[in-house]
Motif scaffolding. Structure first.
Motif, mmCIF file in Angstrom:
data_model
loop_
_atom_site.group_PDB
_atom_site.id
_atom_site.type_symbol
_atom_site.label_atom_id
_atom_site.label_comp_id
_atom_site.label_asym_id
_atom_site.label_seq_id
_atom_site.Cartn_x
_atom_site.Cartn_y
_atom_site.Cartn_z
ATOM 1 N N ASP A 35 0.817 -1.208 0.000
ATOM 2 C CA ASP A 35 0.000 0.000 0.000
ATOM 3 C C ASP A 35 0.855 1.264 0.000
ATOM 4 O O ASP A 35 0.498 2.263 -0.637
ATOM 5 C CB ASP A 35 -0.922 0.020 1.228
ATOM 6 C CG ASP A 35 -2.008 -1.055 1.155
ATOM 7 O OD1 ASP A 35 -2.239 -1.571 0.052
ATOM 8 O OD2 ASP A 35 -2.591 -1.377 2.209
ATOM 9 N N VAL A 36 1.981 1.217 0.711
ATOM 10 C CA VAL A 36 2.878 2.381 0.748
ATOM 11 C C VAL A 36 3.475 2.619 -0.632
ATOM 12 O O VAL A 36 3.556 3.758 -1.114
ATOM 13 C CB VAL A 36 3.994 2.173 1.792
ATOM 14 C CG1 VAL A 36 4.999 3.313 1.746
ATOM 15 C CG2 VAL A 36 3.392 2.058 3.187
ATOM 16 N N HIS A 37 3.880 1.549 -1.291
ATOM 17 C CA HIS A 37 4.430 1.688 -2.641
ATOM 18 C C HIS A 37 3.397 2.280 -3.584
ATOM 19 O O HIS A 37 3.705 3.159 -4.399
ATOM 20 C CB HIS A 37 4.883 0.317 -3.152
ATOM 21 C CG HIS A 37 5.351 0.331 -4.571
ATOM 22 N ND1 HIS A 37 4.547 -0.080 -5.614
ATOM 23 C CD2 HIS A 37 6.525 0.725 -5.120
ATOM 24 C CE1 HIS A 37 5.214 0.041 -6.747
ATOM 25 N NE2 HIS A 37 6.419 0.533 -6.488
ATOM 26 N N ASP A 39 0.627 4.139 -2.832
ATOM 27 C CA ASP A 39 0.068 5.451 -2.492
ATOM 28 C C ASP A 39 1.102 6.533 -2.195
ATOM 29 O O ASP A 39 0.799 7.725 -2.331
ATOM 30 C CB ASP A 39 -0.865 5.321 -1.275
ATOM 31 C CG ASP A 39 -2.038 4.399 -1.543
ATOM 32 O OD1 ASP A 39 -2.418 4.236 -2.711
ATOM 33 O OD2 ASP A 39 -2.572 3.817 -0.567
ATOM 34 N N TRP A 40 2.304 6.150 -1.780
ATOM 35 C CA TRP A 40 3.267 7.135 -1.298
ATOM 36 C C TRP A 40 4.490 7.307 -2.195
ATOM 37 O O TRP A 40 5.195 8.302 -2.091
ATOM 38 C CB TRP A 40 3.738 6.766 0.114
ATOM 39 C CG TRP A 40 2.683 6.938 1.162
ATOM 40 C CD1 TRP A 40 1.582 6.146 1.359
ATOM 41 C CD2 TRP A 40 2.617 7.955 2.156
ATOM 42 N NE1 TRP A 40 0.848 6.594 2.415
ATOM 43 C CE2 TRP A 40 1.451 7.709 2.931
ATOM 44 C CE3 TRP A 40 3.419 9.041 2.479
ATOM 45 C CZ2 TRP A 40 1.077 8.510 4.000
ATOM 46 C CZ3 TRP A 40 3.058 9.837 3.557
ATOM 47 C CH2 TRP A 40 1.898 9.579 4.299
ATOM 48 N N TYR A 41 4.765 6.348 -3.051
ATOM 49 C CA TYR A 41 5.946 6.452 -3.907
ATOM 50 C C TYR A 41 5.637 7.338 -5.112
ATOM 51 O O TYR A 41 4.612 7.166 -5.772
ATOM 52 C CB TYR A 41 6.386 5.067 -4.394
ATOM 53 C CG TYR A 41 7.239 4.300 -3.410
ATOM 54 C CD1 TYR A 41 6.957 4.324 -2.041
ATOM 55 C CD2 TYR A 41 8.321 3.541 -3.830
ATOM 56 C CE1 TYR A 41 7.735 3.621 -1.139
ATOM 57 C CE2 TYR A 41 9.099 2.826 -2.940
ATOM 58 C CZ TYR A 41 8.802 2.867 -1.597
ATOM 59 O OH TYR A 41 9.579 2.171 -0.704
ATOM 60 N N SER A 42 6.562 8.242 -5.418
ATOM 61 C CA SER A 42 6.394 9.113 -6.577
ATOM 62 C C SER A 42 6.617 8.315 -7.864
ATOM 63 O O SER A 42 7.264 7.262 -7.854
ATOM 64 C CB SER A 42 7.404 10.258 -6.516
ATOM 65 O OG SER A 42 8.724 9.763 -6.711
ATOM 66 N N PRO A 43 6.101 8.815 -8.988
ATOM 67 C CA PRO A 43 6.365 8.132 -10.262
ATOM 68 C C PRO A 43 7.857 7.999 -10.549
ATOM 69 O O PRO A 43 8.301 6.981 -11.095
ATOM 70 C CB PRO A 43 5.671 9.034 -11.285
ATOM 71 C CG PRO A 43 4.569 9.700 -10.515
ATOM 72 C CD PRO A 43 5.140 9.927 -9.137
ATOM 73 N N LEU A 55 11.762 -5.093 -6.112
ATOM 74 C CA LEU A 55 10.811 -4.679 -5.090
ATOM 75 C C LEU A 55 10.301 -5.893 -4.314
ATOM 76 O O LEU A 55 9.931 -6.904 -4.903
ATOM 77 C CB LEU A 55 9.640 -3.949 -5.741
ATOM 78 C CG LEU A 55 8.676 -3.177 -4.850
ATOM 79 C CD1 LEU A 55 9.385 -2.029 -4.143
ATOM 80 C CD2 LEU A 55 7.518 -2.634 -5.693
ATOM 81 N N VAL A 56 10.294 -5.765 -2.968
ATOM 82 C CA VAL A 56 9.777 -6.808 -2.088
ATOM 83 C C VAL A 56 8.859 -6.143 -1.068
ATOM 84 O O VAL A 56 9.155 -5.044 -0.582
ATOM 85 C CB VAL A 56 10.921 -7.548 -1.364
ATOM 86 C CG1 VAL A 56 10.375 -8.515 -0.315
ATOM 87 C CG2 VAL A 56 11.794 -8.292 -2.367
#
Length: 414
Positions: A35-37, A39-43, A55-56
């Motif tokens: 969910d963090v990846h 919703d919170w990670y920029s493009p 990615l894990v």
């Protein structure tokens, strides 16, 4: 090719670590929550991981479960080093590195690098110059401890484990202490991961003087200080950071005092392999007080400022230490750089930011909240709407240019 495990790339240090690993020809595995990846990670960050990383997903709210999962992952992948891109995970990184036999900090003291209550105890035990500190679970206990410790107003109130100046207040009487205590204790889970936090509230002696920051680098227990730099904060009850200038304009004796204190503080909390970010004050009598320390890279794009001003890439240094390589700490430049954050006059909806204008010293200006976006009232680092990075020959020139830029900026909120 060496393999690096990065626990959480969210935040502005994550990209610096990714770039450093790539330049060192290291394969990087980023661990976050799904969910963090999303919703919170920029493009940009997502693209970098897709291009030269792996990615894990893990649940960091369960530290023991995450530790078991990551040990299995690291052994299966043949990981050569472990780093944290988010300071709440630095104790987990220390434990993981120790279990894997990789370079890292002392796991038995890792909580003292993150929890201000435990940190204060370590500073006292090792004779580190720091403000007198008490920690309370409730307001009644706070009043009792403040009086028994002989603390007088003003005092600083802060959460044990928050960051970004969140919940930090300077209070002048019992009533203000009560209000600040409620705020400091209002969030006992760190979002977005839901990591449980120590509910104790810290009450500290207020220390005057001028605030600075300094980075230290530890390799196999040998701690080396870098140069102090300016840290600018707001006055009044709330103390949010609004800028930094690298390096600070100080004489050799003042630099030595700050460096010596930062090294002692790093040793006191078990920094043995890695970097530490220390915030401290220089008092008018020439002595210093350590405010706090984190076993992490500095935020607020200070990594970029140091690289621009002095040619030192602390993210690269951090990765090299984690991989068992020898870092180079010698400056290759002799200029200055600074950052100033744009903060709205109040909370609401951002309508416009005008008046940035042209200034030879401005290297970059960036808005982090678009027009029409919601903004928080000033009071902590989450209220920022943008920033300006400046570069000049000297710190004095950077500071003068920054003052000019900020004086001309108008931020309209409706």
């Amino acid at each position: 090719m060496p393999k690096l495990l990065l626990l959480e790339a969210m935040g502005n240090t994550g990209e610096y670590i990714l770039d450093a690993a790539r330049h060192l020809n290291a394969e990087i595995i980023v661990v976050t929550h799904e969910d963090v990846h999303e919703d919170w990670y920029s493009p940009t960050l997502k693209a970098k991981i897709a291009e030269y990383g792996k990615l894990v997903f893990a649940d960091f709210s369960d530290s023991e479960g995450a530790l078991r999962q990551l040990k299995e992952l690291a052994r299966a992948e043949g990981v050569d080093g472990v780093v944290a891109g988010w300071e709440f995970l630095t104790p987990l990184v220390a434990r993981l590195a120790a279990d894997l036999g990789l370079p890292g900090n002392d796991p038995t003291r890792s909580l003292s690098c993150r929890n201000k209550r435990i940190m204060a105890r370590a500073f006292t035990e090792h004779g580190i110059p720091a403000p007198r500190t008490v920690a309370a679970r409730d307001l009644g206990e706070a009043y009792t401890l403040v009086r028994s410790a002989g603390l007088t107003y003003p005092v600083v109130v802060k959460p044990s484990e928050q960051s970004g100046s969140w919940g930090v207040s300077v209070v002048s009487d019992d009533e203000e202490l009560a209000d600040a205590f409620v705020v400091a204790q209002s969030h006992i889970f760190q979002m977005p991961h839901g990591i449980p936090l120590d509910p104790h509230v810290i009450i500290q002696e207020y220390v005057g003087g001028t605030e600075f920051s300094i980075e230290t680098v530890a390799v196999r227990g040998a701690v080396t200080p870098l140069f102090p730099y300016d840290k600018f904060t707001t006055g009044g009850a709330k103390r949010a950071e609004y800028g930094h200038t690298v390096p600070a304009e100080l004489d050799a004796a003042q630099v030595a005092v700050l460096q010596e204190a930062a090294v002692a503080a790093a040793r006191a909390v078990g920094i043995t392999n890695g970097v530490a970010h220390t915030e401290l004050k220089l008092l008018p009598d020439g002595t210093t007080r350590i405010i706090e320390l984190g076993a992490r890279l500095p935020g607020d794009h200070v990594v970029a400022l140091m690289r621009q001003a002095r040619g030192i890439d602390e993210a690269r240094i951090y990765v090299q230490i984690a991989l068992g390589q020898e870092p180079v700490l010698t400056p290759t430049a002799d200029t200055a750089a600074g950052i100033r954050f744009l903060t709205p006059p109040r909370g609401g909806t951002l309508r416009s930011v005008t008046g940035l204008g042209d200034c030879d010293a401005v290297a970059l200006s960036k808005m982090t909240v678009p027009p029409g976006g919601r903004v928080r009232a000033p009071g902590d680092n989450d209220s920022r709407v943008g920033y300006v990075i400046l570069h000049a020959d000297t710190a004095a020139e950077v500071n003068a240019a920054a003052a000019q830029v900020l004086a001309n900026v108008s931020i309209e909120v409706v």
